[in-house]
Write a protein that holds these residues in place. Structure first.
Motif, mmCIF file in Angstrom:
data_model
loop_
_atom_site.group_PDB
_atom_site.id
_atom_site.type_symbol
_atom_site.label_atom_id
_atom_site.label_comp_id
_atom_site.label_asym_id
_atom_site.label_seq_id
_atom_site.Cartn_x
_atom_site.Cartn_y
_atom_site.Cartn_z
ATOM 1 N N ILE A 606 7.744 45.413 15.722
ATOM 2 C CA ILE A 606 7.616 46.060 17.039
ATOM 3 C C ILE A 606 6.879 45.127 18.003
ATOM 4 N N CYS A 607 5.933 44.354 17.468
ATOM 5 C CA CYS A 607 5.183 43.404 18.309
ATOM 6 C C CYS A 607 6.050 42.215 18.715
ATOM 7 N N TYR A 608 7.244 42.075 18.140
ATOM 8 C CA TYR A 608 8.131 40.948 18.467
ATOM 9 C C TYR A 608 9.423 41.420 19.137
ATOM 10 N N ILE A 609 9.411 42.615 19.721
ATOM 11 C CA ILE A 609 10.607 43.103 20.422
ATOM 12 C C ILE A 609 10.993 42.096 21.510
ATOM 13 N N GLY A 610 12.300 41.857 21.626
ATOM 14 C CA GLY A 610 12.787 40.919 22.638
ATOM 15 C C GLY A 610 12.811 39.479 22.177
ATOM 16 N N THR A 611 12.513 39.239 20.916
ATOM 17 C CA THR A 611 12.554 37.879 20.385
ATOM 18 C C THR A 611 13.542 37.823 19.223
ATOM 19 N N LEU A 612 13.730 36.632 18.691
ATOM 20 C CA LEU A 612 14.682 36.461 17.595
ATOM 21 C C LEU A 612 14.257 37.245 16.350
ATOM 22 N N ALA A 613 12.951 37.436 16.178
ATOM 23 C CA ALA A 613 12.457 38.198 15.020
ATOM 24 C C ALA A 613 13.014 39.618 15.029
ATOM 25 N N SER A 614 13.194 40.188 16.223
ATOM 26 C CA SER A 614 13.693 41.565 16.307
ATOM 27 C C SER A 614 15.198 41.634 16.052
ATOM 28 N N VAL A 615 15.880 40.505 16.169
ATOM 29 C CA VAL A 615 17.320 40.477 15.849
ATOM 30 C C VAL A 615 17.515 40.270 14.341
ATOM 31 N N PRO A 620 8.541 36.092 12.190
ATOM 32 C CA PRO A 620 8.814 34.667 12.502
ATOM 33 C C PRO A 620 8.487 33.745 11.346
ATOM 34 N N SER A 621 7.462 34.081 10.565
ATOM 35 C CA SER A 621 7.063 33.205 9.457
ATOM 36 C C SER A 621 8.164 33.051 8.419
ATOM 37 N N ALA A 622 9.133 33.978 8.404
ATOM 38 C CA ALA A 622 10.204 33.910 7.400
ATOM 39 C C ALA A 622 11.311 32.942 7.785
ATOM 40 N N PHE A 623 11.387 32.557 9.080
ATOM 41 C CA PHE A 623 12.501 31.669 9.459
ATOM 42 C C PHE A 623 12.101 30.517 10.371
ATOM 43 N N VAL A 624 10.839 30.475 10.800
ATOM 44 C CA VAL A 624 10.403 29.375 11.672
ATOM 45 C C VAL A 624 10.058 28.173 10.817
#
Length: 995
Positions: A606-615, A620-624
């Motif tokens: 929820i804290c990353y709404i509007g970013t790639l993490a929400s898609v 982010p730590s799982a794919f950055v």
């Protein structure tokens, strides 16, 4: 729209132009646009790309040095055109730089564009341009000042960076806001090139001051620059937000561009209000952004509101008003093009899981349209099920039944499954759902029938003894089932309700005919179903159960199937009552929603709404990629609400990030999804001891071991404290288990005894004895030996041979201080004098409580042996695996946390060659020497063994062993807090595996 990727690896959907990365393409576009405007009626710019003359560079050089301004500008345009299509025009660098001395803004832009492109390849030449840059930074025209500072920030050459500081400092305090906002972004670029320089020059403090600037665009760019810098230094508290600075940001929010609004909203989302009143005040001022035309601004505003709503009481009128205001902008996002719809739907999916009440009245907007792409259809379907309730289930089922007749097979399958999920979620609709599924089965469309049977199995699990009347209809379609999941579901139904199906044995027997051709899923289900049938109808199915047990155990290569067969066989042969209690036990009801995101992860997303993490629905730590710090975000705890007592997870999720250490491994080590762990703090486990070996000066004792062995006139060492003596107890021997009784069939009597091997404790590998002290160096005494470890006890196994002409007696032994404190645990006992040519074998127990001193090499042991003739000295190297203790198996979560915690520079990699073993044999062999396998994975055909071991002094060593089937060379990666032991651990691996 544009995807914007920050250093944090998170991508937001932002409009163009703008932002911190407006580099070459932006310049090119602006230059050509202005050129086209100026030249409007004369000709188009395409002529610059069509020249085919020979000696073009020479001609351009001449034109660049022309006295005519127009000719010079035309020449620079030709140079830029050549550069754009990939031609190398770096030879013209001095000539182009000479053109910088001009008042013409268009020409200056073109030259700056050329400089940005070639400065990196020609850093020495680029220095020529510095004076012009510095001069342009003081130009009366603010556009030129901004252009100069922007270009200097884009030229990533260290030599130029040094000259950039003074002009940048002036531009940060420039009277024109356009120059200040450009300079703010330049600070972030400069920080990326040389972070230390930015800190030393005090630019970060100046940036913080710009947050209070009167111009909203300057504020937005200052926030953008500080956010960018903070992402690369998560531990630094650059954006030190307080109510006063938040008020300034909210004031600027209404007046800056959409690009600036997104940066400010993202910054607000990282703020933690001090109480619910402040949270409500911020929400009230952010709410107008929901009506913005740009979808990125809308999603950023939704993120802020979703986060701060956590702090609002549900009893407040404002809370319900806010819920109503959130729905329309989310619905509006679904009228965009399909790609944006998909992004919006993925975000809505998270919002609905967190707060379904926001969109509970908006079901119709999620109904699928005929021309929606499949990825949009599937996402809408998922949200429909999440919003399904007693109030709208009739609408939903009518839609889903319609979808089940579509032509897209994947979509139809999902629609049929969705009907089943609705039945499980809304109990009142279950009967209607079952009726709908039966109608679909009557269509006789193969894949529809199979999906329907799979979901009906789940409905039976949820509502036992309620809908079993449909079993007859299901059995009619038995012959059409060809997919493993559908066959397994049907077999489960037949086995579970065997007492209601007259010909259950015939139905199951029909599956048994091709048992070895079935998938593992079907084989396992068939085995269990026939055992259930046998327990319900024992007299009629004894032959059938013996047949399936024989197929599963004696004729199968699958270990899972074989083990289950053996367990059933043993249960049935020893205690049928217990078998009935186990196999026919009452099953727990299946949960309503099995695919919900885990609550702590949902709060983070929820804290990353509007970013790639929400898609991706992953943090982010799982794919950055890369090792830049990732701060885990979480929603604030609820305050002033009755819900705080009901929500056990509210408290921990609000803890500051520092209290939630991330258990995330580095990108290269494949441990990220190894154990599929929650990203929480590591559990308590074995202490992580740093290398306890003393690093003092190495004591080589000058003239041998004189100070170690306290000699009397005849070398008597009996007074030495190390020789005092605890008696050595023999290790306990393992006991074999009693035979557990033979099963029905022959040849399986030894099944659970495993040849009497259970319970015996095998010791670690013991090397053959080697000569440590030759007779010629010890006046006729020859000492051979080796080291061993058995059931937790270390021994030095000695062979003493008398090759002298006189009797030897009064033996004693002592060790010098060593790296791991090895010392004799008992005196060296030779019970009778050693006659000439006589040999005696002695096992000397050792402990690790002696004095410690780091040796070189680490496993070096210096020994003194005394007898009635003299004192003799020798040194030997002990294998490190005798120090691997029995409690060296680390917990999985602790393993992952420790691997992350140990610095990457402590990792060592080795090759083990000529070792033709498979992964199982390797794991078994190493376990005998107390190297324990924590987990095993197969990655791209390679078996990856993750192992731990612990030394007697508390040092843990973690290992990743890669075994490629058919390749005798293994790759061993070791991580340890005391990296000096890694080489010796590798030697231990090699010794154990090759012997």
């Amino acid at each position: 729209m544009c995807l914007k990727r920050s250093n944090f690896g998170v991508i937001s959907f932002y409009p163009l132009p703008g932002g911190t990365n407006n580099l070459i393409n932006w310049h090119r576009r602006s230059v050509y646009q202005s050129s086209a405007t100026n030249q409007g009626t004369k000709m188009t710019d395409s002529k610059y790309f069509t020249t085919t003359k020979k000696g073009e560079i020479f001609e351009l050089k001449a034109e660049l040095n022309s006295d005519k301004k127009e000719k010079k500008k035309e020449a620079v345009k030709k140079v830029i055109a050549s550069m754009t299509v990939g031609k190398d025009v770096s030879a013209l660098f001095p000539d182009v730089v000479n053109c910088m001395q001009t008042d013409n803004l268009e020409l200056k832009k073109l030259v700056y564009l050329y400089l940005m492109n070639y400065a990196k390849s020609q850093p020495d030449m680029a220095i020529m341009a510095v004076n012009t840059f510095v001069k342009d930074c003081e130009d009366p025209n603010p556009l030129i000042r901004a252009l100069a500072v922007r270009t200097m920030g884009c030229i990533r050459v260290d030599k130029i960076t040094e000259y950039l500081c003074e002009p940048l400092r002036k531009c940060l305090k420039d009277e024109d806001p356009y120059v200040r906002k450009t300079a703010a972004v330049c600070v972030a670029k400069l920080h990326d090139i040389n972070a230390q320089l930015v800190e030393d020059q005090g630019f970060l403090d100046t940036l913080k001051d710009l947050i209070s600037d009167s111009n909203p665009m300057v504020v937005a760019n200052a926030v953008a620059a500080l956010s960018e810098i903070a992402e690369s230094h998560p531990s630094s508290n650059l954006l030190d937000l307080n109510p006063q600075s938040i008020n300034k940001l909210l004031t600027a929010l209404n007046e800056c561009t959409e690009w600036g609004q997104i940066f400010i909203l993202d910054c607000l989302a990282n703020y933690m209000p001090k109480d619910d009143r402040e949270a409500q005040s911020i929400c009230e001022r952010v709410t107008p952004r929901l009506s913005h035309a740009n979808s990125a601004v809308v999603l950023s505003a939704v993120k802020v509101l979703m986060k701060f709503m956590e702090m609002l009481s549900k009893d407040l009128d404002y809370y319900s008003t806010l819920l109503k205001k959130l729905a329309p902008p989310l619905v509006t996002l679904l009228s965009a093009e399909p790609e944006l719809q998909y992004v919006a739907l993925r975000n809505i999916n998270l919002i609905v899981q967190k707060r379904p009440e926001i969109l509970k009245h908006e079901m119709k907007v999620f109904f699928v349209k005929y021309n929606d792409p499949i990825y949009v259809k599937l996402e809408k379907l998922d949200i429909m099920i999440r919003l399904a309730s007693q109030a709208n289930i009739a609408q939903v089922l009518a839609e889903l039944k319609e979808y089940a007749t579509e032509v897209d097979v994947d979509f139809v399958r999902k629609a049929v499954r969705a009907i089943g999920r609705c039945a499980i979620k809304v109990e009142q609709s279950a009967e209607r759902c079952v009726s709908t599924l039966l109608d679909l089965i009557q269509t006789k469309v193969n894949y529809v029938v199979q999906e329907a049977i799979v979901v009906i199995k789940d409905i039976f699990r949820k509502y036992p003894n309620k809908y079993e009347s449909v079993i007859a209809t299901l059995c009619e379609n038995l012959d059409s089932l060809d997919e493993p999941e559908a066959r397994a579901a049907m077999i489960w139904i037949v086995g579970e309700y065997a007492e209601r199906i007259d010909n259950a044995d015939e139905l199951l027997e029909s599956f048994l005919e091709g048992f070895h051709d079935e998938s593992t899923q079907v084989q396992l289900q068939l085995l269990t179903a026939i055992v259930k049938l046998f327990l319900k109808k024992p007299t009629e199915t004894q032959e059938l159960v013996q047949q399936v047990l024989s197929l599963a155990t004696q004729d199968s290569d699958n270990p899972d199937l074989r083990d289950r067969g053996y367990i059933y066989w043993r249960l049935l042969s020893t205690d049928p009552v217990a078998a009935k209690e186990v196999v026919l036990a009452e099953k727990p009801l299946i949960s309503e929603e099995t695919d919900l995101i885990e609550p702590t992860l949902l709060d983070e997303l929820i804290c990353y709404i509007g970013t790639l993490a929400s898609v991706y629905h992953k943090p982010p730590s799982a794919f950055v990629e890369g090792s830049r710090g990732v701060v885990h975000k979480s929603l604030p705890p609820r305050t002033g609400s009755s819900e705080s007592a009901e929500s056990p997870e509210a408290a921990p999720t609000g803890a500051p990030p520092s209290e939630q250490p991330a258990v995330i491994p580095a990108q290269g080590d494949l441990l990220g999804d190894l154990l599929n762990l929650d990203l929480g703090p590591p559990v308590s486990g074995p202490p992580l001891t740093t290398a306890p070996v003393q690093m003092g000066a190495v004591d080589l004792l000058g003239g041998g071991l004189d100070s170690l062995v306290c000699q009397g006139p005849r070398g008597d060492v009996s007074g030495s404290p190390a020789m005092g003596g605890a008696n050595f107890a023999a290790p306990p021997t393992g006991t074999m288990p009693a035979n557990m009784g033979a099963p029905i069939g022959g040849g399986l009597g030894d099944l659970f005894d495993l040849a009497g091997g259970v319970g015996t404790l095998s010791g670690s590998y013991v090397a053959p004895k080697a000569v440590w002290l030759p007779a010629m160096k010890a006046k006729g005494l020859e000492i051979s030996g080796t080291f061993s470890r058995q059931v937790g006890s270390i021994s030095m196994d000695l062979l003493l041979t008398n090759k002298a002409l006189q009797v030897m007696s009064d033996f004693a032994i002592q060790f010098n201080r060593n790296s791991f404190g090895l010392a004799p645990a008992a005196p060296l006992q030779v019970h009778a004098p050693l006659s000439p040519n006589q040999t005696v074998e002695i096992s000397l127990p050792l402990n690790t409580v002696g004095s410690v001193m780091k040796m070189d090499p680490l496993n070096n042991l210096q020994v003194a042996v005394k007898n009635n003739i003299d004192v003799f000295y020798f040194s030997t190297l002990y294998p490190l695996h005798i120090l691997f203790v029995e409690d060296g198996k680390m917990e999985r979560q602790m393993f992952l946390a420790t691997w992350k915690d140990i610095p990457n520079e402590n990792e060592a990699q080795f090759q083990i060659k000529d070792c033709p073993l498979n992964a199982e044999a390797v794991s078994s062999k190493l376990q005998g020497s107390n190297i324990f396998t924590i987990a095993k994975r197969n990655v791209e055909g390679q078996d990856m063994l993750y192992q731990s071991l612990k030394l007697t002094n508390g040092i843990w060593v973690l290992a990743e062993l890669r075994v490629q089937p058919g390749n005798p060379t293994f790759t061993l990666s070791l991580k340890c807090r005391a990296p000096e032991v890694s080489q010796h651990v590798y030697q231990a691996y090699e010794t154990i595996l090759k012997n």
